[in-house]
Design an enzyme around this catalytic site. Sequence first.
Site, PDB file in Angstrom:
ATOM      1  N   ILE A 102     -80.860  97.055  25.660  1.00  0.00           N
ATOM      2  CA  ILE A 102     -81.216  97.509  24.323  1.00  0.00           C
ATOM      3  C   ILE A 102     -80.512  98.825  23.997  1.00  0.00           C
ATOM      4  O   ILE A 102     -80.169  99.587  24.895  1.00  0.00           O
ATOM      5  CB  ILE A 102     -82.759  97.653  24.192  1.00  0.00           C
ATOM      6  CG1 ILE A 102     -83.189  97.916  22.748  1.00  0.00           C
ATOM      7  CG2 ILE A 102     -83.312  98.662  25.170  1.00  0.00           C
ATOM      8  CD1 ILE A 102     -84.702  97.815  22.505  1.00  0.00           C
ATOM      9  N   CYS A 103     -80.299  99.045  22.706  1.00  0.00           N
ATOM     10  CA  CYS A 103     -79.783 100.291  22.153  1.00  0.00           C
ATOM     11  C   CYS A 103     -78.332 100.527  22.571  1.00  0.00           C
ATOM     12  O   CYS A 103     -77.466  99.729  22.252  1.00  0.00           O
ATOM     13  CB  CYS A 103     -80.705 101.445  22.551  1.00  0.00           C
ATOM     14  SG  CYS A 103     -80.437 102.975  21.627  1.00  0.00           S
ATOM     15  N   ALA A 104     -78.042 101.591  23.279  1.00  0.00           N
ATOM     16  CA  ALA A 104     -76.671 101.887  23.706  1.00  0.00           C
ATOM     17  C   ALA A 104     -76.237 101.013  24.881  1.00  0.00           C
ATOM     18  O   ALA A 104     -75.039 100.831  25.119  1.00  0.00           O
ATOM     19  CB  ALA A 104     -76.538 103.361  24.083  1.00  0.00           C
TER      20      ALA A 104
END
Length: 185
Positions: A102-104
Amino acid sequence: MKALVVYANGSEDIEVNAPADILVRGGVAVTRAALAPAGEQVTLAHGTRVLCDVNLEQVKGESFDVIVIPGGLQGSENCRDSATLIAMLKAQKAAGRYIAAICAAPGFVLATHGIIDDSVQATGYPGCADNIKNYVTDGVVVDAKAKIITGQGPAFSLPFGYAILEALQGTEVCAKVKAGMLYKD
């Protein structure tokens, strides 16, 4: 079902704790592994100190149904730079088992190391996912064929956790956990 949730220094607090909590509620045996030079303690992005179950090095030869990688800029960079974790993720992919990020982390960890290739649809934090060729703007993307689950950022931590749980335990178990948490789709 067994899940490995990787906790690195600088990991985004909600992105690591929410999926781990959801998986436990759904009956998945969760191992919280510290990606740290030594020991089991890490400090997350917002200062929360977590004492994990093990250091990542202690489980590098074990098999898991899913490996979960949270975002957070520093945490994703630490994951990206871990030879142990990258070897585990490549073995996970080769074995046809789930990987979730998730995310970066989808861009910085998975795409950087070829775990997300041109055939995989994925999402991630805008500006951190430029190297994902089949980038999708949805909050959570499940590429069932590649067995890759990705989330866009902190706001999607719960749906990301539910997507992982559903992939491992099915829709009925996932629906029960959502109901128990008062989550509305």
